[in-house]
Design a protein around this motif. Structure first.
Motif: not given
Ligand SMILES: [Zn+2]
Length: 377
Positions: A213-221
């Motif tokens: 599951p190649a997780f991703y997200h908007s912005c890590c900060g």
């Protein structure tokens, strides 16, 4: 001699990235696009619609519009009963449902609660074109679009495979909301998204030879998160510091909530408190993000998992679990960093890298450093 020549070819193949691993046809994906509604209107536009059952050709012509409603006894198409499941197909495979449009084959299923759900069956590569317009923007640089496509393709294939094994009776592979990958439909498709999908056709991330599951997200900060801090027992890519997402509008954020509302929302979620004396946080041992919010009240000390807090107050309001919080007069003031769970690829970081001239393979290597890209079809 012959054997040596074959070996040389293999070595050469491994020096070029991505590596072609096996020839498999591109699969279809089943996306839950509408859920728990009493009725739905599917508009075929200029083409006519047909309905039938899954696996069979739709052989009942129903005109250009299908008004489908459900009750405890099953489905009704334009007033006529049609069992518990209907497969809607059109001569052009394009449909409008409310403000959205879909491509492929729409499967409508009556639920035991008297409502219905709609599942879009469509080719994975076509689904990925819609993902770009739903998850990021087709206006972003092409290398960041390509990185997004490879991550989303990997995530989707892992879902298809794991659902097949764990829940073979489930009628869909993936939802279309923020709990998996956001998919609005075919109306957000864009030529630049198609370019990103075509340029990376069949390319998938592998870790230890497996699709993950190649997780991703908007912005890590500024720093990505360990998967095990978000999902118990989940293995994610190694965490990294990230300076490429600084231009994200969500790199830092604030949220303020009146104490009265805060108490009300916690009460609604079965946390009985009547006042707040102090607030504090505890962070994970291996992360700057919070594990718990500690609320001292007349009813004692309450430990609320920070990720639950996002669910209670809204993922757009409390944008991440990386925050400081203080009590000021009658408000709780949150001061946070990043947007999303923080695991895997940071979408704004990918954009920043592409803007700085990095390729999609370099972007993927940064955020999934323990994986490699291979071409599966
Ligand atoms: Zn980042």
């Amino acid at each position: 001699m012959r054997r040596i020549i074959i070996c040389s070819c293999l070595v050469l193949a491994f020096l070029t990235s991505p590596i072609r691993v096996f020839a498999a046809p591109p699969p279809d994906i089943r996306v839950l696009v509408i859920n728990d509604v009493p009725s739905v209107t599917i508009d075929g536009g200029d083409s006519y619609l047909r309905y039938g059952s899954l696996g069979a050709r739709g052989d009942n012509r129903i005109g250009s519009k299908a008004i489908i409603r459900a009750d405890e006894s099953g489905l009704f198409i334009n007033g006529k009963p049609c069992g518990n499941e209907a497969v809607i197909s059109s001569s052009t495979r394009n449909y409008t449902v409310g403000s959205k449009s879909f491509f492929g084959k729409l499967v409508v299923i009556a639920k035991p609660n008297g409502k219905l759900m709609v599942i879009d069956h469509l080719p994975l590569e076509r689904y990925l074109v819609g993902i770009v317009g739903s998850e990021i923007s087709p206006r972003w640089p092409i290398e960041s679009i390509k990185a997004q496509v490879v991550a989303a393709r990997t995530y989707a294939l892992n879902k298809i495979d794991s659902i097949k094994k764990a829940r073979p009776d489930r009628s869909y592979d993936i939802t279309s909301n923020i709990y998996s990958q956001v998919y609005h439909g075919a109306h957000v498709e864009d030529p630049k998204a198609t370019e990103g999908v075509d340029a990376t056709r069949g390319e998938i991330l592998y870790r230890d030879g497996r699709i993950f599951p190649a997780f991703y997200h908007s912005c890590c900060g500024g720093e990505t998160e360990h998967a095990h801090n978000v999902w118990d027992g989940e293995l994610g890519p190694p965490v990294i510091k990230d300076s490429f997402c600084k231009r994200s509008p969500k790199h830092t954020w604030t949220y303020s909530v009146p104490v009265s509302k805060f108490i009300k929302v916690l009460n609604k979620n079965n946390i009985p408190i009547s006042n707040i004396l102090t607030v504090a946080t505890t962070s994970f041992q291996d992360s700057p993000r919070n594990e718990h919010l500690l609320v001292e009240t007349n009813e004692g000390l309450k430990m609320i998992p920070a990720k639950d807090l996002r669910k209670y107050f809204g993922y757009k309001e409390i944008k991440s679990t990386w925050f400081d919080v203080k009590l000021k007069q009658n408000y709780l003031l949150f001061d946070g960093k990043g947007y999303g769970h923080g695991v895997g690829m940071c979408q704004w970081g990918a954009k920043g890298m592409a803007d700085a001239g990095h390729s999609y393979l370099e972007i993927l290597k940064k955020y999934y450093s323990d994986a490699e890209v291979r071409k599966a079809y």
